[in-house]
Scaffold this active site. Structure first.
Site, PDB file in Angstrom:
ATOM      1  N   GLU A   1      17.589  -4.393  36.581  1.00 52.36           N
ATOM      2  CA  GLU A   1      17.228  -3.519  35.454  1.00 52.36           C
ATOM      3  C   GLU A   1      15.741  -3.663  35.199  1.00 52.36           C
ATOM      4  O   GLU A   1      15.081  -4.553  35.755  1.00 52.36           O
ATOM      5  CB  GLU A   1      17.989  -3.932  34.182  1.00 52.36           C
ATOM      6  CG  GLU A   1      17.612  -5.329  33.708  1.00 52.36           C
ATOM      7  CD  GLU A   1      17.886  -5.582  32.231  1.00 52.36           C
ATOM      8  OE1 GLU A   1      18.123  -4.635  31.469  1.00 52.36           O
ATOM      9  OE2 GLU A   1      17.845  -6.767  31.833  1.00 52.36           O
TER      10      GLU A   1
ATOM     11  N   LYS B   1      20.025   1.509  30.022  1.00 52.06           N
ATOM     12  CA  LYS B   1      20.783   1.512  31.271  1.00 52.06           C
ATOM     13  C   LYS B   1      21.117   2.945  31.695  1.00 52.06           C
ATOM     14  O   LYS B   1      21.172   3.262  32.875  1.00 52.06           O
ATOM     15  CB  LYS B   1      22.073   0.697  31.105  1.00 52.06           C
ATOM     16  CG  LYS B   1      21.871  -0.721  30.518  1.00 52.06           C
ATOM     17  CD  LYS B   1      21.539  -1.743  31.559  1.00 52.06           C
ATOM     18  CE  LYS B   1      21.586  -3.192  31.088  1.00 52.06           C
ATOM     19  NZ  LYS B   1      20.573  -3.652  30.145  1.00 52.06           N
TER      20      LYS B   1
ATOM     21  N   ARG C   1      14.524 -16.798  37.677  1.00 56.21           N
ATOM     22  CA  ARG C   1      15.591 -17.443  36.908  1.00 56.21           C
ATOM     23  C   ARG C   1      16.761 -17.697  37.842  1.00 56.21           C
ATOM     24  O   ARG C   1      17.071 -16.864  38.692  1.00 56.21           O
ATOM     25  CB  ARG C   1      16.051 -16.522  35.765  1.00 56.21           C
ATOM     26  CG  ARG C   1      15.000 -16.329  34.693  1.00 56.21           C
ATOM     27  CD  ARG C   1      15.434 -15.281  33.690  1.00 56.21           C
ATOM     28  NE  ARG C   1      15.604 -13.986  34.324  1.00 56.21           N
ATOM     29  CZ  ARG C   1      16.218 -12.946  33.763  1.00 56.21           C
ATOM     30  NH1 ARG C   1      16.725 -13.049  32.555  1.00 56.21           N
ATOM     31  NH2 ARG C   1      16.337 -11.806  34.405  1.00 56.21           N
TER      32      ARG C   1
ATOM     33  N   LYS D   1      28.304  -1.640  32.716  1.00 57.65           N
ATOM     34  CA  LYS D   1      27.246  -2.025  31.771  1.00 57.65           C
ATOM     35  C   LYS D   1      27.173  -1.108  30.555  1.00 57.65           C
ATOM     36  O   LYS D   1      26.994   0.104  30.703  1.00 57.65           O
ATOM     37  CB  LYS D   1      25.885  -1.960  32.471  1.00 57.65           C
ATOM     38  CG  LYS D   1      25.740  -2.902  33.647  1.00 57.65           C
ATOM     39  CD  LYS D   1      24.284  -2.919  34.108  1.00 57.65           C
ATOM     40  CE  LYS D   1      24.068  -3.984  35.156  1.00 57.65           C
ATOM     41  NZ  LYS D   1      22.639  -4.138  35.464  1.00 57.65           N
TER      42      LYS D   1
ATOM     43  N   ARG E   1       9.343  -5.935  32.329  1.00 59.46           N
ATOM     44  CA  ARG E   1       9.679  -6.861  33.414  1.00 59.46           C
ATOM     45  C   ARG E   1      10.795  -6.239  34.237  1.00 59.46           C
ATOM     46  O   ARG E   1      11.861  -5.935  33.697  1.00 59.46           O
ATOM     47  CB  ARG E   1      10.124  -8.216  32.862  1.00 59.46           C
ATOM     48  CG  ARG E   1      10.012  -9.368  33.897  1.00 59.46           C
ATOM     49  CD  ARG E   1      10.664 -10.647  33.391  1.00 59.46           C
ATOM     50  NE  ARG E   1      12.086 -10.443  33.275  1.00 59.46           N
ATOM     51  CZ  ARG E   1      12.837 -10.855  32.228  1.00 59.46           C
ATOM     52  NH1 ARG E   1      12.307 -11.515  31.222  1.00 59.46           N
ATOM     53  NH2 ARG E   1      14.122 -10.612  32.215  1.00 59.46           N
TER      54      ARG E   1
ATOM     55  N   SER F   1      10.953 -11.522  28.014  1.00 57.78           N
ATOM     56  CA  SER F   1      10.495 -12.859  27.623  1.00 57.78           C
ATOM     57  C   SER F   1      10.304 -13.800  28.810  1.00 57.78           C
ATOM     58  O   SER F   1      10.492 -13.427  29.958  1.00 57.78           O
ATOM     59  CB  SER F   1      11.465 -13.457  26.609  1.00 57.78           C
ATOM     60  OG  SER F   1      12.754 -13.506  27.165  1.00 57.78           O
TER      61      SER F   1
ATOM     62  N   GLU G   1      21.166  -5.188  25.651  1.00 63.06           N
ATOM     63  CA  GLU G   1      20.198  -6.081  26.282  1.00 63.06           C
ATOM     64  C   GLU G   1      20.522  -7.520  25.913  1.00 63.06           C
ATOM     65  O   GLU G   1      21.277  -7.781  24.986  1.00 63.06           O
ATOM     66  CB  GLU G   1      18.776  -5.754  25.790  1.00 63.06           C
ATOM     67  CG  GLU G   1      18.341  -4.328  26.024  1.00 63.06           C
ATOM     68  CD  GLU G   1      18.166  -4.001  27.482  1.00 63.06           C
ATOM     69  OE1 GLU G   1      17.805  -4.903  28.254  1.00 63.06           O
ATOM     70  OE2 GLU G   1      18.428  -2.851  27.864  1.00 63.06           O
ATOM     71  N   GLY G   2      19.906  -8.440  26.633  1.00 59.63           N
ATOM     72  CA  GLY G   2      19.957  -9.836  26.218  1.00 59.63           C
ATOM     73  C   GLY G   2      21.021 -10.678  26.896  1.00 59.63           C
ATOM     74  O   GLY G   2      21.169 -11.857  26.585  1.00 59.63           O
TER      75      GLY G   2
ATOM     76  N   ASN H   1      13.207  -4.179  31.872  1.00 55.73           N
ATOM     77  CA  ASN H   1      13.191  -4.480  30.436  1.00 55.73           C
ATOM     78  C   ASN H   1      11.904  -3.931  29.858  1.00 55.73           C
ATOM     79  O   ASN H   1      10.821  -4.360  30.251  1.00 55.73           O
ATOM     80  CB  ASN H   1      13.228  -5.994  30.225  1.00 55.73           C
ATOM     81  CG  ASN H   1      14.437  -6.626  30.891  1.00 55.73           C
ATOM     82  OD1 ASN H   1      15.527  -6.594  30.351  1.00 55.73           O
ATOM     83  ND2 ASN H   1      14.252  -7.174  32.082  1.00 55.73           N
TER      84      ASN H   1
HETATM   85  P1  ADP Z   1      20.795  -7.466  30.131  1.00 60.39           P
HETATM   86  O1  ADP Z   1      20.047  -6.330  29.548  1.00 60.39           O
HETATM   87  O2  ADP Z   1      21.905  -7.970  29.279  1.00 60.39           O
HETATM   88  O3  ADP Z   1      19.880  -8.550  30.627  1.00 60.39           O
HETATM   89  P2  ADP Z   1      21.303  -6.966  32.943  1.00 60.39           P
HETATM   90  O4  ADP Z   1      21.501  -5.651  33.582  1.00 60.39           O
HETATM   91  O5  ADP Z   1      20.032  -7.659  33.268  1.00 60.39           O
HETATM   92  O6  ADP Z   1      21.524  -6.805  31.383  1.00 60.39           O
HETATM   93  O7  ADP Z   1      22.529  -7.903  33.348  1.00 60.39           O
HETATM   94  C1  ADP Z   1      22.637  -9.234  32.880  1.00 60.39           C
HETATM   95  C2  ADP Z   1      22.894 -10.163  34.039  1.00 60.39           C
HETATM   96  O8  ADP Z   1      24.071  -9.751  34.745  1.00 60.39           O
HETATM   97  C3  ADP Z   1      21.795 -10.179  35.092  1.00 60.39           C
HETATM   98  O9  ADP Z   1      20.795 -11.094  34.744  1.00 60.39           O
HETATM   99  C4  ADP Z   1      22.562 -10.570  36.333  1.00 60.39           C
HETATM  100  O10 ADP Z   1      22.744 -11.968  36.374  1.00 60.39           O
HETATM  101  C5  ADP Z   1      23.918  -9.919  36.128  1.00 60.39           C
HETATM  102  N1  ADP Z   1      23.951  -8.596  36.768  1.00 60.39           N
HETATM  103  C6  ADP Z   1      23.585  -7.425  36.220  1.00 60.39           C
HETATM  104  N2  ADP Z   1      23.709  -6.400  37.074  1.00 60.39           N
HETATM  105  C7  ADP Z   1      24.184  -6.921  38.213  1.00 60.39           C
HETATM  106  C8  ADP Z   1      24.542  -6.377  39.490  1.00 60.39           C
HETATM  107  N3  ADP Z   1      24.424  -5.066  39.736  1.00 60.39           N
HETATM  108  N4  ADP Z   1      24.989  -7.226  40.427  1.00 60.39           N
HETATM  109  C9  ADP Z   1      25.112  -8.555  40.179  1.00 60.39           C
HETATM  110  N5  ADP Z   1      24.801  -9.125  38.998  1.00 60.39           N
HETATM  111  C10 ADP Z   1      24.338  -8.332  38.028  1.00 60.39           C
HETATM  112 MG    MG Z   2      18.576  -8.522  32.203  1.00 51.37          MG
END
Ligand code: ADP
Ligand code: MG
Length: 474
Positions: free
Chosen positions: A144, A305, A450, A364, A125, A151, A368-369, A146
């Site tokens: 990102e 990442k 979401r 970051k 996703r 899910s 994940e999660g 996944n």
């Molecule tokens: P995870 O693997 O924990 O889901 P993500 O990269 O999806 O990691 O980051 C988790 C959440 O953080 C995202 O769903 C988003 O709400 C926020 N986020 C992540 N990267 C960014 C970004 N570059 N700018 C703004 N919000 C972000």
């Molecule tokens: Mg995410």
């Protein structure tokens, strides 16, 4: 750009009535989760959190996200087959990040023995936000991708129906009829079914590898049911069960309780807390087997990442996708700024830049999660502490995406109804199947929207921050 229900938001009586209908519609449609108090029992369930109203999504960006999904499928699959790239990209990370290092060790071990797996299934996703540019035009920017345990494809297959009814109750029948149908659970199941068929043993089962705590079981059941409807047997097992009862025969066919397993679909195994020593051993057994793992360990590593950051480097996409200039351009157009914190002059400069202006960035780790990233003042403090240590290479830095907020109500069990300023994240599900060198399926399989209140920087639905939504294209 706003959705056409600004009028409704201020009408308290209408909102109260619509919320009551919405919650019952969600329960009827099966937008369900087990409760925090009884996460492994279905005796007491509640609705999964969702928005009262669909959120506006620019249709051009929605189409762009769908149009690039097959490219991302091909890219992830190419990375998973490129040992040199994974080795080189993750070299600095695995020195300091134990979890990635353990995954990587299994990867190398499996390659050394030689892959027994003849068929590959990817379910991913790709998540995006709509960055609000200085000139006011929104742009699609990837958060990102996944590649393991992506899910909510099941539950979100049922949210459009709920939002359609809410809009009708609010006198918006015309708008209700514009909501797009969306059925990722079917798309995911078609991928699993194809992999099962190509595995070529009609009596073999599909095994969902599930966590100890199974609050989100209904999301998984949506996909399971699609498989049962196609007369494919599904079993649910944990790593612990695999450790105790899993075995391989001479041809490395995988058996659980005497049944051959054709496909292992991981809804587990993506964070360190999923593993103890026995679970690592179970993971290795699964990876060594002939069964189709979704994902195999290489594809899980392709979703880190660090790999995402490396992809943004000039020339990397061209090397991974030779002769596919258009796909490369479509993919690159979705990238936000991503920066390596590897030891060296360049990394020093990046770290200094982030410390000076932390609100521009997200820091970051390889996790994940949800709930792991660092923002603002916390980002600055952590980065200052580790700026001269190799530990900083376990993180990547990313430009912070800033979407335009919109008002909505977030419906959560046991929470008061109140209007919130919200931003949304759009995910597109991708499914592909490869047999040997040949791609036999490559599809976009539906979407997930979401939405969360702006006061939360981070976090998904399972993390208790975001809620399920339905896009209303504008
Ligand atoms: P995870 O693997 O924990 O889901 P993500 O990269 O999806 O990691 O980051 C988790 C959440 O953080 C995202 O769903 C988003 O709400 C926020 N986020 C992540 N990267 C960014 C970004 N570059 N700018 C703004 N919000 C972000
Ligand atoms: Mg995410």
């Amino acid at each position: 750009m706003a959705a056409p229900w600004e009028d409704v938001l201020r009408n308290e009586a209408a909102v109260q009535e619509a919320a009551r209908v919405a919650v019952d519609a969600a329960l009827l449609a099966g937008v369900l989760m087990r409760t925090e108090g009884e996460p492994n029992a279905s005796d007491v369930v509640n609705y999964a959190p969702f928005t009262l109203l669909p959120s506006a999504v620019p249709s051009a960006l929605f189409e762009q996200a769908y149009a690039v999904q097959q490219d991302f499928n091909v890219l992830v699959d190419a990375i998973s087959q490129n040992k040199e790239f994974l080795e080189h990209t993750l070299a600095s990370t695995i020195k300091v990040d134990d979890f990635t290092a353990r995954l990587f060790r299994i990867y190398m071990q499996v390659l050394e023995e030689g892959l027994a797996q003849p068929v590959f299934l990817g379910i991913n996703r790709s998540d995006y936000m709509f960055d609000h540019g200085v000139d006011g035009t929104p742009a699609l920017k990837q958060i990102e991708i996944n590649t393991i345990a992506a899910s909510f494809g099941g539950l979100t297959s049922r949210t459009a129906e709920v939002h359609g009814q809410v809009l009708k109750v609010l006198g918006k029948s015309k708008e209700a009829s514009c909501l797009l149908p969306n059925n990722p659970s079917k798309g995911l199941a078609l991928g699993i079914a194809k992999a099962w068929e190509l595995y070529g043993s009609p009596s073999a089962v599909v095994m969902f590898l599930v966590e100890e705590v199974q609050r989100n079981i209904f999301d998984q059941r949506c996909v399971e049911n699609e498989l049962w409807n196609r007369n494919i047997r599904v079993i649910r097992r944990r790593f612990r069960d695999v450790f105790e009862k899993g075995s391989l025969d001479d041809a490395r066919r995988l058996y659980m309780d005497g049944q051959e397993v054709a496909v292992v679909y991981y809804r587990e195994g993506y964070v360190p807390k999923n593993y103890d020593q026995q679970n690592w051993e179970a993971r290795l057994l699964l990876e060594r087997s002939r069964a189709v793992k979704c994902p195999d360990i290489a594809t899980q590593l392709a979703g880190t990442k660090k790999v995402q950051q490396e992809l943004s480097q000039p020339g990397t996409l061209e090397k991974l996708l030779p002769g596919r200039a258009e796909a490369v351009a479509r993919i690159r157009a979705t990238f936000a700024g991503l920066y390596s914190l590897d030891v060296g002059e360049e990394g020093d400069k990046i770290a200094a830049m982030a410390i000076a202006d932390p609100d521009r960035f997200v820091l970051k780790p390889q996790r994940e999660g949800g709930g792991n990233n660092l923002y603002g003042e916390e980002l600055r403090q952590v980065l200052e502490k580790i700026r001269d240590s190799p530990e900083r290479t376990s993180y990547i830095l990313m430009d912070k995406i800033k979407p335009q907020p919109a008002m909505n109500y977030l419906l959560r069990a046991h929470s008061p109804l109140q209007v919130s300023e919200c931003i949304s994240e759009l995910g597109i599900f991708g499914v592909y199947v490869r047999q040997g060198k040949e791609m036999v399926m490559n599809k976009a399989a539906g979407h997930l929207l979401r939405t969360k209140a702006i006061e939360h920087a981070d976090g998904g639905v399972a993390a208790g921050v975001a809620v399920l939504d339905t896009p209303y294209l504008v």
